[in-house]
Design a protein around this motif. Sequence first.
Motif, PDB file in Angstrom:
ATOM      1  N   TYR A   1      86.762  -3.059 130.211  1.00 38.10           N
ATOM      2  CA  TYR A   1      87.569  -4.000 129.447  1.00 38.10           C
ATOM      3  C   TYR A   1      87.079  -3.995 128.003  1.00 38.10           C
ATOM      4  N   ARG A   2      88.015  -3.882 127.075  1.00 30.85           N
ATOM      5  CA  ARG A   2      87.687  -3.840 125.651  1.00 30.85           C
ATOM      6  C   ARG A   2      88.101  -5.130 124.963  1.00 30.85           C
ATOM      7  N   PHE A   3      87.408  -5.463 123.898  1.00 28.29           N
ATOM      8  CA  PHE A   3      87.653  -6.672 123.121  1.00 28.29           C
ATOM      9  C   PHE A   3      89.047  -6.642 122.498  1.00 28.29           C
ATOM     10  N   ILE A   4      89.771  -7.772 122.616  1.00 25.47           N
ATOM     11  CA  ILE A   4      91.060  -7.927 121.946  1.00 25.47           C
ATOM     12  C   ILE A   4      90.974  -9.031 120.898  1.00 25.47           C
ATOM     13  N   SER A   5      90.440 -10.184 121.308  1.00 25.31           N
ATOM     14  CA  SER A   5      90.397 -11.331 120.407  1.00 25.31           C
ATOM     15  C   SER A   5      89.345 -12.315 120.903  1.00 25.31           C
ATOM     16  N   SER A   6      89.023 -13.279 120.074  1.00 25.73           N
ATOM     17  CA  SER A   6      88.133 -14.359 120.496  1.00 25.73           C
ATOM     18  C   SER A   6      88.870 -15.684 120.347  1.00 25.73           C
TER      19      SER A   6
ATOM     20  N   VAL B   1      89.838  -9.989 126.670  1.00 27.42           N
ATOM     21  CA  VAL B   1      89.622  -8.559 126.843  1.00 27.42           C
ATOM     22  C   VAL B   1      90.807  -7.959 127.573  1.00 27.42           C
ATOM     23  N   GLY B   2      91.049  -6.696 127.318  1.00 26.02           N
ATOM     24  CA  GLY B   2      92.131  -5.984 127.984  1.00 26.02           C
ATOM     25  C   GLY B   2      91.578  -4.766 128.689  1.00 26.02           C
ATOM     26  N   GLU B   3      92.229  -4.409 129.788  1.00 21.83           N
ATOM     27  CA  GLU B   3      91.786  -3.264 130.557  1.00 21.83           C
ATOM     28  C   GLU B   3      91.948  -1.987 129.755  1.00 21.83           C
ATOM     29  N   ASP B   4      90.915  -1.167 129.731  1.00 19.31           N
ATOM     30  CA  ASP B   4      90.929   0.098 129.002  1.00 19.31           C
ATOM     31  C   ASP B   4      91.714   1.115 129.824  1.00 19.31           C
ATOM     32  N   VAL B   5      92.749   1.662 129.212  1.00 20.75           N
ATOM     33  CA  VAL B   5      93.589   2.630 129.919  1.00 20.75           C
ATOM     34  C   VAL B   5      93.431   4.027 129.321  1.00 20.75           C
ATOM     35  N   GLY B   6      92.205   4.370 129.002  1.00 19.36           N
ATOM     36  CA  GLY B   6      91.935   5.711 128.490  1.00 19.36           C
ATOM     37  C   GLY B   6      91.870   5.827 127.000  1.00 19.36           C
TER      38      GLY B   6
ATOM     39  N   THR C   1      94.883  -8.299 131.213  1.00 24.63           N
ATOM     40  CA  THR C   1      94.256  -9.108 130.171  1.00 24.63           C
ATOM     41  C   THR C   1      93.532 -10.287 130.809  1.00 24.63           C
ATOM     42  N   LYS C   2      92.287 -10.491 130.413  1.00 36.74           N
ATOM     43  CA  LYS C   2      91.469 -11.562 130.988  1.00 36.74           C
ATOM     44  C   LYS C   2      90.786 -12.362 129.884  1.00 36.74           C
ATOM     45  N   THR C   3      90.483 -13.618 130.227  1.00 34.10           N
ATOM     46  CA  THR C   3      89.687 -14.466 129.357  1.00 34.10           C
ATOM     47  C   THR C   3      88.291 -14.546 129.940  1.00 34.10           C
ATOM     48  N   VAL C   4      87.289 -14.237 129.142  1.00 31.00           N
ATOM     49  CA  VAL C   4      85.892 -14.285 129.575  1.00 31.00           C
ATOM     50  C   VAL C   4      85.204 -15.378 128.776  1.00 31.00           C
ATOM     51  N   ARG C   5      84.753 -16.405 129.482  1.00 32.82           N
ATOM     52  CA  ARG C   5      84.058 -17.526 128.831  1.00 32.82           C
ATOM     53  C   ARG C   5      82.563 -17.370 129.049  1.00 32.82           C
TER      54      ARG C   5
END
Length: 104
Positions: A82-87, A98-103, A57-61
């Motif tokens: 990486y897919r959107f989780i929250s803002s 964003v969180g890493e897409d695991v398929g 999980t990462k924060t992208v600013r």
Amino acid sequence: MRYDTVVSIFKNADGKYNPRTHNHNVEPILIDSFFANVTDLGLKNQVQLLGGIKQGTKTVRLKEKVAAAWDYLTIDGDDRKYRFISSLSVQKGYAVIVGEDVGL
């Protein structure tokens, strides 16, 4: 804050027929690439925001919100999606978790 990481935003292929190539579109569509500040989301923040710990999980600013709809992003040209989780609400710019897409 340094905006030193290249982030590329993609939209999944639409699968429509392309009369110029006589094939269906299967390649993802690059919407935009820009510099952003990318950090790992800390454990404490993960539990508060997401209700648990999720790896990758990462924060992208970003300097501003992306106007177009997007499906996933890549960081520094890496193959991981990486897919959107929250803002997040921030004073300047726009931040997404964003969180890493695991398929999915």
